[in-house]
Design a protein around this motif. Structure first.
Motif, PDB file in Angstrom:
ATOM      1  N   ILE A 222       0.841  -1.195   0.000  1.00  0.00           N
ATOM      2  CA  ILE A 222       0.000   0.000   0.000  1.00  0.00           C
ATOM      3  C   ILE A 222       0.886   1.260   0.000  1.00  0.00           C
ATOM      4  O   ILE A 222       0.560   2.268  -0.615  1.00  0.00           O
ATOM      5  CB  ILE A 222      -0.940  -0.005   1.229  1.00  0.00           C
ATOM      6  CG1 ILE A 222      -2.063  -1.009   1.000  1.00  0.00           C
ATOM      7  CG2 ILE A 222      -1.518   1.374   1.519  1.00  0.00           C
ATOM      8  CD1 ILE A 222      -2.969  -0.690  -0.181  1.00  0.00           C
ATOM      9  N   GLY A 223       2.028   1.156   0.690  1.00  0.00           N
ATOM     10  CA  GLY A 223       2.948   2.289   0.756  1.00  0.00           C
ATOM     11  C   GLY A 223       3.433   2.753  -0.613  1.00  0.00           C
ATOM     12  O   GLY A 223       3.749   3.924  -0.806  1.00  0.00           O
ATOM     13  N   ALA A 224       3.466   1.821  -1.558  1.00  0.00           N
ATOM     14  CA  ALA A 224       3.912   2.178  -2.906  1.00  0.00           C
ATOM     15  C   ALA A 224       2.852   2.995  -3.643  1.00  0.00           C
ATOM     16  O   ALA A 224       3.163   3.711  -4.595  1.00  0.00           O
ATOM     17  CB  ALA A 224       4.240   0.916  -3.696  1.00  0.00           C
ATOM     18  N   ILE A 225       1.597   2.891  -3.202  1.00  0.00           N
ATOM     19  CA  ILE A 225       0.506   3.596  -3.885  1.00  0.00           C
ATOM     20  C   ILE A 225       0.022   4.776  -3.042  1.00  0.00           C
ATOM     21  O   ILE A 225      -0.240   5.859  -3.541  1.00  0.00           O
ATOM     22  CB  ILE A 225      -0.691   2.642  -4.130  1.00  0.00           C
ATOM     23  CG1 ILE A 225      -0.205   1.310  -4.692  1.00  0.00           C
ATOM     24  CG2 ILE A 225      -1.690   3.289  -5.089  1.00  0.00           C
ATOM     25  CD1 ILE A 225      -1.229   0.201  -4.585  1.00  0.00           C
ATOM     26  N   TYR A 226      -0.118   4.531  -1.732  1.00  0.00           N
ATOM     27  CA  TYR A 226      -0.625   5.546  -0.803  1.00  0.00           C
ATOM     28  C   TYR A 226       0.364   5.718   0.353  1.00  0.00           C
ATOM     29  O   TYR A 226       0.106   5.254   1.467  1.00  0.00           O
ATOM     30  CB  TYR A 226      -1.987   5.131  -0.248  1.00  0.00           C
ATOM     31  CG  TYR A 226      -3.066   4.984  -1.280  1.00  0.00           C
ATOM     32  CD1 TYR A 226      -3.646   6.115  -1.855  1.00  0.00           C
ATOM     33  CD2 TYR A 226      -3.536   3.743  -1.673  1.00  0.00           C
ATOM     34  CE1 TYR A 226      -4.650   6.002  -2.804  1.00  0.00           C
ATOM     35  CE2 TYR A 226      -4.541   3.616  -2.622  1.00  0.00           C
ATOM     36  CZ  TYR A 226      -5.088   4.749  -3.178  1.00  0.00           C
ATOM     37  OH  TYR A 226      -6.081   4.632  -4.105  1.00  0.00           O
ATOM     38  N   PRO A 227       1.482   6.395   0.089  1.00  0.00           N
ATOM     39  CA  PRO A 227       2.514   6.501   1.133  1.00  0.00           C
ATOM     40  C   PRO A 227       2.015   7.192   2.407  1.00  0.00           C
ATOM     41  O   PRO A 227       2.345   6.754   3.513  1.00  0.00           O
ATOM     42  CB  PRO A 227       3.621   7.306   0.448  1.00  0.00           C
ATOM     43  CG  PRO A 227       3.043   7.867  -0.813  1.00  0.00           C
ATOM     44  CD  PRO A 227       1.897   6.995  -1.184  1.00  0.00           C
ATOM     45  N   ARG A 228       1.212   8.234   2.252  1.00  0.00           N
ATOM     46  CA  ARG A 228       0.739   8.960   3.437  1.00  0.00           C
ATOM     47  C   ARG A 228      -0.155   8.078   4.299  1.00  0.00           C
ATOM     48  O   ARG A 228      -0.022   8.037   5.522  1.00  0.00           O
ATOM     49  CB  ARG A 228      -0.058  10.200   3.026  1.00  0.00           C
ATOM     50  CG  ARG A 228       0.823  11.341   2.641  1.00  0.00           C
ATOM     51  CD  ARG A 228       0.030  12.457   1.988  1.00  0.00           C
ATOM     52  NE  ARG A 228       0.912  13.601   1.794  1.00  0.00           N
ATOM     53  CZ  ARG A 228       0.738  14.774   2.377  1.00  0.00           C
ATOM     54  NH1 ARG A 228      -0.280  14.992   3.170  1.00  0.00           N
ATOM     55  NH2 ARG A 228       1.593  15.747   2.157  1.00  0.00           N
ATOM     56  N   PHE A 229      -1.076   7.385   3.639  1.00  0.00           N
ATOM     57  CA  PHE A 229      -1.993   6.510   4.375  1.00  0.00           C
ATOM     58  C   PHE A 229      -1.222   5.411   5.093  1.00  0.00           C
ATOM     59  O   PHE A 229      -1.460   5.130   6.275  1.00  0.00           O
ATOM     60  CB  PHE A 229      -3.024   5.901   3.417  1.00  0.00           C
ATOM     61  CG  PHE A 229      -3.927   4.901   4.079  1.00  0.00           C
ATOM     62  CD1 PHE A 229      -5.048   5.321   4.778  1.00  0.00           C
ATOM     63  CD2 PHE A 229      -3.650   3.535   4.026  1.00  0.00           C
ATOM     64  CE1 PHE A 229      -5.878   4.404   5.413  1.00  0.00           C
ATOM     65  CE2 PHE A 229      -4.473   2.615   4.658  1.00  0.00           C
ATOM     66  CZ  PHE A 229      -5.592   3.048   5.348  1.00  0.00           C
ATOM     67  N   ALA A 230      -0.285   4.800   4.387  1.00  0.00           N
ATOM     68  CA  ALA A 230       0.471   3.681   4.974  1.00  0.00           C
ATOM     69  C   ALA A 230       1.251   4.135   6.205  1.00  0.00           C
ATOM     70  O   ALA A 230       1.249   3.449   7.234  1.00  0.00           O
ATOM     71  CB  ALA A 230       1.407   3.086   3.930  1.00  0.00           C
ATOM     72  N   SER A 231       1.900   5.296   6.127  1.00  0.00           N
ATOM     73  CA  SER A 231       2.723   5.713   7.274  1.00  0.00           C
ATOM     74  C   SER A 231       1.837   6.186   8.427  1.00  0.00           C
ATOM     75  O   SER A 231       2.202   6.054   9.591  1.00  0.00           O
ATOM     76  CB  SER A 231       3.722   6.798   6.863  1.00  0.00           C
ATOM     77  OG  SER A 231       3.045   7.967   6.514  1.00  0.00           O
ATOM     78  N   GLN A 232       0.656   6.703   8.112  1.00  0.00           N
ATOM     79  CA  GLN A 232      -0.229   7.210   9.169  1.00  0.00           C
ATOM     80  C   GLN A 232      -0.979   6.093   9.898  1.00  0.00           C
ATOM     81  O   GLN A 232      -1.152   6.147  11.114  1.00  0.00           O
ATOM     82  CB  GLN A 232      -1.242   8.165   8.537  1.00  0.00           C
ATOM     83  CG  GLN A 232      -1.651   9.304   9.446  1.00  0.00           C
ATOM     84  CD  GLN A 232      -2.541  10.295   8.707  1.00  0.00           C
ATOM     85  OE1 GLN A 232      -2.541  10.371   7.469  1.00  0.00           O
ATOM     86  NE2 GLN A 232      -3.329  11.045   9.443  1.00  0.00           N
ATOM     87  N   PHE A 233      -1.434   5.081   9.148  1.00  0.00           N
ATOM     88  CA  PHE A 233      -2.349   4.107   9.737  1.00  0.00           C
ATOM     89  C   PHE A 233      -1.828   2.684   9.845  1.00  0.00           C
ATOM     90  O   PHE A 233      -2.372   1.887  10.592  1.00  0.00           O
ATOM     91  CB  PHE A 233      -3.670   4.079   8.964  1.00  0.00           C
ATOM     92  CG  PHE A 233      -4.427   5.365   9.040  1.00  0.00           C
ATOM     93  CD1 PHE A 233      -5.007   5.770  10.235  1.00  0.00           C
ATOM     94  CD2 PHE A 233      -4.549   6.185   7.930  1.00  0.00           C
ATOM     95  CE1 PHE A 233      -5.700   6.964  10.321  1.00  0.00           C
ATOM     96  CE2 PHE A 233      -5.239   7.381   8.007  1.00  0.00           C
ATOM     97  CZ  PHE A 233      -5.818   7.780   9.208  1.00  0.00           C
ATOM     98  N   LEU A 234      -0.824   2.352   9.051  1.00  0.00           N
ATOM     99  CA  LEU A 234      -0.436   0.943   9.004  1.00  0.00           C
ATOM    100  C   LEU A 234       0.963   0.685   9.549  1.00  0.00           C
ATOM    101  O   LEU A 234       1.531  -0.375   9.304  1.00  0.00           O
ATOM    102  CB  LEU A 234      -0.536   0.418   7.559  1.00  0.00           C
ATOM    103  CG  LEU A 234      -1.905   0.560   6.892  1.00  0.00           C
ATOM    104  CD1 LEU A 234      -1.881  -0.033   5.496  1.00  0.00           C
ATOM    105  CD2 LEU A 234      -3.009  -0.087   7.716  1.00  0.00           C
ATOM    106  N   THR A 235       1.510   1.657  10.267  1.00  0.00           N
ATOM    107  CA  THR A 235       2.843   1.424  10.818  1.00  0.00           C
ATOM    108  C   THR A 235       2.751   0.418  11.964  1.00  0.00           C
ATOM    109  O   THR A 235       1.775   0.416  12.716  1.00  0.00           O
ATOM    110  CB  THR A 235       3.474   2.725  11.341  1.00  0.00           C
ATOM    111  OG1 THR A 235       2.480   3.410  12.087  1.00  0.00           O
ATOM    112  CG2 THR A 235       3.965   3.590  10.215  1.00  0.00           C
ATOM    113  N   PRO A 236       3.740  -0.452  12.106  1.00  0.00           N
ATOM    114  CA  PRO A 236       3.687  -1.456  13.158  1.00  0.00           C
ATOM    115  C   PRO A 236       3.596  -0.793  14.531  1.00  0.00           C
ATOM    116  O   PRO A 236       4.198   0.255  14.745  1.00  0.00           O
ATOM    117  CB  PRO A 236       5.029  -2.192  13.016  1.00  0.00           C
ATOM    118  CG  PRO A 236       5.543  -1.852  11.665  1.00  0.00           C
ATOM    119  CD  PRO A 236       4.985  -0.522  11.321  1.00  0.00           C
ATOM    120  N   GLY A 237       2.833  -1.397  15.397  1.00  0.00           N
ATOM    121  CA  GLY A 237       2.762  -0.800  16.733  1.00  0.00           C
ATOM    122  C   GLY A 237       1.647  -1.399  17.552  1.00  0.00           C
ATOM    123  O   GLY A 237       0.957  -2.280  17.168  1.00  0.00           O
TER     124      GLY A 237
END
Lengths: 237, 271
Positions: A222-237
């Protein structure tokens, strides 16, 4: 939206897509794209996913028109739409609010958004449609849309940050409430009337394995298509 | 430095685009000739009519911000993840620009009609959408074969197709890979202008692997080599968009007025 809510919606999308052969995802749709990629991974190779804007996940080599030609031939089983408004009929409005007429062939909208994209066409040609909104409130879920980008019909899913509904026999019916939501809050947050079961189910939160899959392999894609979304919502944690 | 006797690069392509021209433009994920767009703004082009094939993004927004655009036909107008296009929104609200609302496949069908040299094409779906009431030039008639109502959309014949691609050869054949909307746009338009990252010797058409993704010179009026010609936008397979630049633009455009003018002036002043 919180990362947990995004996870829940992504996992729910994946559940709704079980058994579909070819799922296509349009523009500005990070949650559907993530849900479709998750579904494909869980399906172990029996599902094809085509994501507009992705160089890796595409079945198209004949330009922008191919997705649409495919849909008209029945080669796409499921698709997604959001919209400025979604109404009681499951009609969607992607264009804008408060149209006041036509000037020189142009609609005059009180407030215009990005545009109709392919929705007027795809909505009538793809059998399974999942409508989604990440902000379930009376302004987005209304009795009647201001502009019909595409008319509604039975069988459509509505997935929001509060619940999952499905339109049957001309009305939306609640399928499940997301954890933490109450029936009373849902009614107050919805601008149209819908059927509520006596004891509504709760949307299941995905298990650890699914969560890891979403935050790992799916997030990377997803980060390759929607970098902002991936870093905001899908970061490990 | 003395001015060169005949223009080259972006200037040469922009010089071939008349004010008032109907220009087909690719979506942001395809090939966008930003260097030529900048030259059009520098020149003070006016009255351009843009066709989004099928949607418009950064390049059209910059042309609108530069005051070059009179009308757009498009299925969408936005800046991707950044959302709405501020200069376009403002121009639309003030009546400085007209829009012909469309849907992606109707634009493809319009271009395909032009490609085939016919005046219209029928299109599945769309019936039931309010969009049809906004398009007096679209017709709903009974399909003579099935008897059911069908939408007919008129041919779209752009004066110019303008795009940027990775590669061309010395004969003027342009490699577009799988971005075949560029092929459709070029087939439909009266004239096509392309900038490319690099030129190579020989003919792309004699290489079986490359020929399939090559727009033949037959359709191309002029090719100019402009390295980084899609920048600050992306070029498929070559480089990503400059996200910081686009975000800074969007911020300046949202505040408008002097902020936008300053941002554009700085961009236009770059070599």
């Amino acid at each position: 939206m919180t990362p947990d809510k995004a996870l829940l919606m992504i996992a729910t999308v994946a559940r709704l897509l079980e058994g579909k052969g070819h799922v296509a995802v349009g523009a500005s749709s990070p949650i559907p794209a993530a849900g479709a990629l998750l579904a494909a991974r869980l399906a172990g190779g029996s599902m094809r996913v085509s994501i507009l804007g992705s160089e890796r996940h595409t079945s198209f080599t004949d330009g922008g028109r191919e997705l649409f030609d495919c849909a008209a031939q029945g080669r796409i089983n499921a698709f997604f739409f959001s919209g400025v408004q979604i109404d009681a009929e499951a009609a969607i409005n992607l264009l804008g609010l408060s149209p006041s007429g036509v000037a020189e062939g142009s609609p005059v909208m009180g407030k215009r958004f990005i545009g109709n994209f392919g929705a007027p066409y795809l909505a009538s040609l793809v059998p399974d449609l999942i409508l989604f909104r990440t902000d379930h409130n009376p302004k987005t879920l209304v009795e009647k849309v201001d502009f019909v980008t595409a008319p509604g019909r039975d069988g459509r899913w509505l997935l929001t940050d509060r619940c999952l509904m499905r339109r049957e026999n001309g009305r939306f019916r609640l399928v499940s409430l997301h954890p933490g939501e109450t029936p009373g809050e849902l009614v107050a947050a919805t601008g149209f009337h819908f059927d509520m079961p006596d004891e509504p189910k709760i949307t299941p939160f995905p298990g650890d394995e699914t969560c890891e899959l979403v935050r790992g392999a799916v997030a990377e894609e997803i980060g390759a298509i929607y970098p902002r979304f991936a870093s905001q919502f899908l970061t490990p944690g | 430095m003395s001015p060169s006797p005949s223009p080259h690069g972006a200037e040469a392509l922009a010089a071939r685009i008349d004010d008032g021209a109907l220009i087909a433009l690719a979506p942001d994920y395809s090939g966008c000739a930003l260097a030529v767009v900048r030259e059009l703004i520098r020149r003070g082009a006016r009255g351009l009519r843009l066709v989004g094939c099928p949607q418009l993004g950064l390049q059209a927004e910059l042309l609108v911000a530069g005051g070059c655009v009179e009308e757009v036909e498009t299925a969408a107008f936005g800046l991707g993840e950044l959302g709405r296009a501020p200069a376009f929104d403002r121009a639309l609200r003030s009546g400085g620009i007209r829009i012909r609302e469309a849907t992606c496949p109707a634009i493809h069908a319009g271009l395909q009609a032009a490609e085939k040299g016919v005046t219209f094409l029928p299109l599945a779906g769309v019936i039931g959408s309010d969009l049809i009431s906004f398009r007096p030039d679209w017709k709903v008639q009974d399909d003579p074969f099935s008897g059911r109502p069908v939408l007919l959309v008129p041919a779209i014949r752009p004066d110019i197709t303008l795009f940027h691609a990775p590669l061309a050869d010395e004969d003027g054949n342009v490699w577009i890979g799988i971005r075949r909307e560029l092929m459709l746009m070029a087939h439909a338009a009266r004239r096509t202008l392309a900038s490319v990252e690099t030129r190579r010797g020989g003919s792309l058409l004699t290489d079986e692997a490359l020929a399939a993704g090559t727009l033949p010179a037959l359709y191309v009026e002029r090719v100019e080599t402009i390295e980084g010609g899609a920048s600050p936008g992306a070029l498929f397979g070559r480089y990503p968009a400059d996200g910081e630049w686009i975000a800074a633009y969007a911020e300046a455009a949202r505040s408008g007025g002097a902020d936008l003018t300053k941002f554009l002036d700085r961009w236009l002043a770059e070599p």
